[in-house]
Design an enzyme around this catalytic site. Structure first.
Site, mmCIF file in Angstrom:
data_model
loop_
_atom_site.group_PDB
_atom_site.id
_atom_site.type_symbol
_atom_site.label_atom_id
_atom_site.label_comp_id
_atom_site.label_asym_id
_atom_site.label_seq_id
_atom_site.Cartn_x
_atom_site.Cartn_y
_atom_site.Cartn_z
ATOM 1 N N SER A 133 43.231 108.173 9.693
ATOM 2 C CA SER A 133 43.752 107.714 10.991
ATOM 3 C C SER A 133 42.568 107.348 11.872
ATOM 4 O O SER A 133 41.481 107.920 11.735
ATOM 5 C CB SER A 133 44.539 108.835 11.666
ATOM 6 O OG SER A 133 44.799 108.512 13.022
ATOM 7 N N TYR B 12 45.889 117.682 13.816
ATOM 8 C CA TYR B 12 46.048 116.447 13.023
ATOM 9 C C TYR B 12 44.726 115.694 12.945
ATOM 10 O O TYR B 12 44.277 115.304 11.855
ATOM 11 C CB TYR B 12 47.127 115.595 13.697
ATOM 12 C CG TYR B 12 47.337 114.218 13.111
ATOM 13 C CD1 TYR B 12 48.078 114.041 11.943
ATOM 14 C CD2 TYR B 12 46.826 113.083 13.745
ATOM 15 C CE1 TYR B 12 48.295 112.763 11.418
ATOM 16 C CE2 TYR B 12 47.042 111.815 13.234
ATOM 17 C CZ TYR B 12 47.769 111.660 12.066
ATOM 18 O OH TYR B 12 47.974 110.404 11.559
HETATM 19 P P1 NDP Z 1 56.418 108.233 8.021
HETATM 20 O O1 NDP Z 1 56.752 109.564 8.598
HETATM 21 O O2 NDP Z 1 57.073 107.021 8.583
HETATM 22 O O3 NDP Z 1 56.606 108.276 6.419
HETATM 23 C C1 NDP Z 1 56.155 109.394 5.758
HETATM 24 C C2 NDP Z 1 56.352 109.265 4.257
HETATM 25 O O4 NDP Z 1 55.752 110.413 3.667
HETATM 26 C C3 NDP Z 1 57.787 109.262 3.836
HETATM 27 O O5 NDP Z 1 57.893 108.528 2.643
HETATM 28 C C4 NDP Z 1 58.067 110.751 3.588
HETATM 29 O O6 NDP Z 1 59.060 111.002 2.626
HETATM 30 C C5 NDP Z 1 56.754 111.175 3.010
HETATM 31 N N1 NDP Z 1 56.482 112.583 3.222
HETATM 32 C C6 NDP Z 1 56.485 113.275 4.395
HETATM 33 N N2 NDP Z 1 56.132 114.556 4.177
HETATM 34 C C7 NDP Z 1 55.905 114.667 2.844
HETATM 35 C C8 NDP Z 1 55.513 115.729 2.006
HETATM 36 N N3 NDP Z 1 55.295 116.960 2.486
HETATM 37 N N4 NDP Z 1 55.359 115.490 0.693
HETATM 38 C C9 NDP Z 1 55.590 114.261 0.166
HETATM 39 N N5 NDP Z 1 55.967 113.209 0.908
HETATM 40 C C10 NDP Z 1 56.129 113.416 2.228
HETATM 41 O O7 NDP Z 1 54.816 108.153 8.161
HETATM 42 P P2 NDP Z 1 53.846 106.883 8.402
HETATM 43 O O8 NDP Z 1 54.188 105.807 7.437
HETATM 44 O O9 NDP Z 1 53.821 106.613 9.848
HETATM 45 O O10 NDP Z 1 52.424 107.516 8.024
HETATM 46 C C11 NDP Z 1 51.844 107.388 6.742
HETATM 47 C C12 NDP Z 1 50.385 107.819 6.809
HETATM 48 O O11 NDP Z 1 49.682 107.020 7.753
HETATM 49 C C13 NDP Z 1 50.164 109.276 7.242
HETATM 50 O O12 NDP Z 1 49.082 109.843 6.554
HETATM 51 C C14 NDP Z 1 49.810 109.126 8.713
HETATM 52 O O13 NDP Z 1 49.067 110.225 9.190
HETATM 53 C C15 NDP Z 1 49.007 107.838 8.684
HETATM 54 N N6 NDP Z 1 48.927 107.184 9.979
HETATM 55 C C16 NDP Z 1 50.038 106.616 10.538
HETATM 56 C C17 NDP Z 1 49.937 105.973 11.761
HETATM 57 C C18 NDP Z 1 51.107 105.323 12.422
HETATM 58 O O14 NDP Z 1 50.953 104.848 13.566
HETATM 59 N N7 NDP Z 1 52.271 105.225 11.782
HETATM 60 C C19 NDP Z 1 48.659 105.933 12.500
HETATM 61 C C20 NDP Z 1 47.561 106.564 11.811
HETATM 62 C C21 NDP Z 1 47.705 107.163 10.608
HETATM 63 P P3 NDP Z 1 60.597 111.371 2.991
HETATM 64 O O15 NDP Z 1 61.330 110.048 3.062
HETATM 65 O O16 NDP Z 1 61.041 112.198 1.839
HETATM 66 O O17 NDP Z 1 60.585 112.100 4.291
#
Ligand code: NDP
Length: 249
Positions: free
Chosen positions: A142, A158
Site C-alpha cells: 500500500s 495496517y
Molecule cells: P477487498 O476487500 O475489496 O477484497 C478482498 C479480497 O480478499 C476478497 O477476494 C476477499 O475474499 C479476500 N480475502 C479477505 N480476507 C481474506 C482472508 N483472510 N483470506 C483469504 N482471502 C481473503 O480488498 P481490495 O481489493 O481493496 O484490497 C486488495 C489488496 O490491496 C489488499 O492487500 C489491500 O490492503 C491492498 N490495497 C487496497 C487499496 C484500496 O484502495 N482498495 C489501497 C492500498 C492497498 P472474500 O470474497 O471471500 O471476502
C-alpha cells in the site's frame, strides 16, 4: 493485453473480489492459468472462475484463509497439482481493522498481522518450493507502507504491516535473485473496491491527497501486476512500485 503469460500458472490470493479479482482476470487474459483464493465469497470466486473460463482461460477457486498457514500451503499445493506448475504468486490478500491504535485489541492486531504479513510469508515460502527461473513473487502492499498522509484515521497497525511487506520484498529479492526469481511490491493508493469505495465515507480526504484528484480503478493495479509478472520485467526486482494517483508524490 498480450500472450506473454501463455503456459504460465499464477496463484492470486484474495482473488474473488476487488484488486485480486482484476489481477486474476488480467493474468488469465494474458494467457496464464489462474488459481484464486477467497475466505467467504464462494459465489464471487465462482463468478471470477466462470468469467475466465468464458473468455477461453483456465481457473480454479480455493477457499483458504490467509491467516491459516495450513490452508495457504494447501492452496499452493492444489494449484501445482491442478496445473502442473507455479510461475507467479500474487500475495494480494490484505485486511484493515480501522480503530485508533490505543483501542486496538491484541486479537485485532494478530488478525491484521496474520493476514497481511504472516500470510505473505507462508504463501511465499510454499511457492518458492515450486518457482523456477523466471518465477515471480508480487505482493500488494500500500502507499501507506511508505508514507501516511493521514487520509484515513487509525491506520497504524495496517501501515506497519505494509511497510514490513516492502522490506520483506527488498530483502527476499536478494536471496532468490540468482535463481532467476524476481520479488516486487505494488503499492496502490485509493482504488475503488468493496473495501474502499470511491463513494465511501473516507473517499474525500483520499481524493484530496492524490495529484490526479480521483480514485483509481482495479484495472490500473492489474495492468502493473501483469507487466511485473511478464518477461519484459525481468530486470525489475526488490522494487516497490506505486499506483496511487500521485498520493505519495
Ligand atoms: P477487498 O476487500 O475489496 O477484497 C478482498 C479480497 O480478499 C476478497 O477476494 C476477499 O475474499 C479476500 N480475502 C479477505 N480476507 C481474506 C482472508 N483472510 N483470506 C483469504 N482471502 C481473503 O480488498 P481490495 O481489493 O481493496 O484490497 C486488495 C489488496 O490491496 C489488499 O492487500 C489491500 O490492503 C491492498 N490495497 C487496497 C487499496 C484500496 O484502495 N482498495 C489501497 C492500498 C492497498 P472474500 O470474497 O471471500 O471476502
Amino acid at each position: 493485453m498480450n500472450a506473454g503469460l501463455t503456459n504460465m500458472t499464477a496463484l492470486v490470493t484474495g482473488g474473488s473480489r476487488g484488486i485480486g479479482a482484476a489481477i486474476a482476470r488480467r493474468l488469465a487474459a494474458d494467457g496464464a492459468r489462474v488459481a484464486i483464493t477467497y475466505i467467504s465469497g464462494a459465489d464471487a470466486a465462482a463468478r471470477v472462475v466462470k468469467e475466465i473460463e468464458s473468455a477461453g482461460g483456465e481457473a480454479i477457486a480455493i477457499q483458504a484463509d490467509a491467516a491459516d498457514a495450513k490452508a495457504v500451503t494447501a492452496a499452493v499445493e492444489q494449484t501445482v497439482s491442478t496445473f502442473g506448475r507455479l510461475d507467479i504468486l500474487v500475495n494480494n490478500t490484505g485486511t484493515l481493522i480501522p480503530k485508533p491504535f490505543e483501542e486496538t485489541t491484541l486479537e485485532e492486531m494478530d488478525r491484521v498481522i496474520g493476514i497481511n504479513l504472516r500470510g505473505v510469508f507462508v504463501a511465499t515460502q510454499a511457492a518458492l518450493k515450486h518457482l523456477k527461473a523466471g518465477g515471480r513473487i508480487i505482493t500488494i502492499g500500500s502507499c501507506v507502507g511508505e508514507r501516511n498522509m493521514n487520509m484515513i484515521p487509525a491506520l497504524a497497525t495496517y501501515a506497519a504491516t505494509k511497510g514490513a511487506v516492502k522490506m520483506f520484498t527488498q530483502s527476499l529479492s536478494r536471496e532468490v535473485a540468482l535463481r532467476g526469481i524476481t520479488v516486487n511490491n505494488i503499492q496502490p493508493g485509493p482504488i475503488d473496491t468493496d473495501r474502499n469505495p470511491a463513494a465511501g465515507d473516507w473517499a474525500a480526504p483520499q481524493i484530496a491527497n492524490t495529484a490526479l484528484k480521483r480514485f483509481g480503478h482495479v484495472d490500473d493495479v492489474a495492468a502493473l501486476a501483469a507487466f511485473v509478472a511478464g518477461p519484459e520485467a525481468d530486470y525489475i526486482t526488490g522494487a516497490s512500485l506505486t499506483v496511487d494517483g500521485g498520493t505519495n508524490a
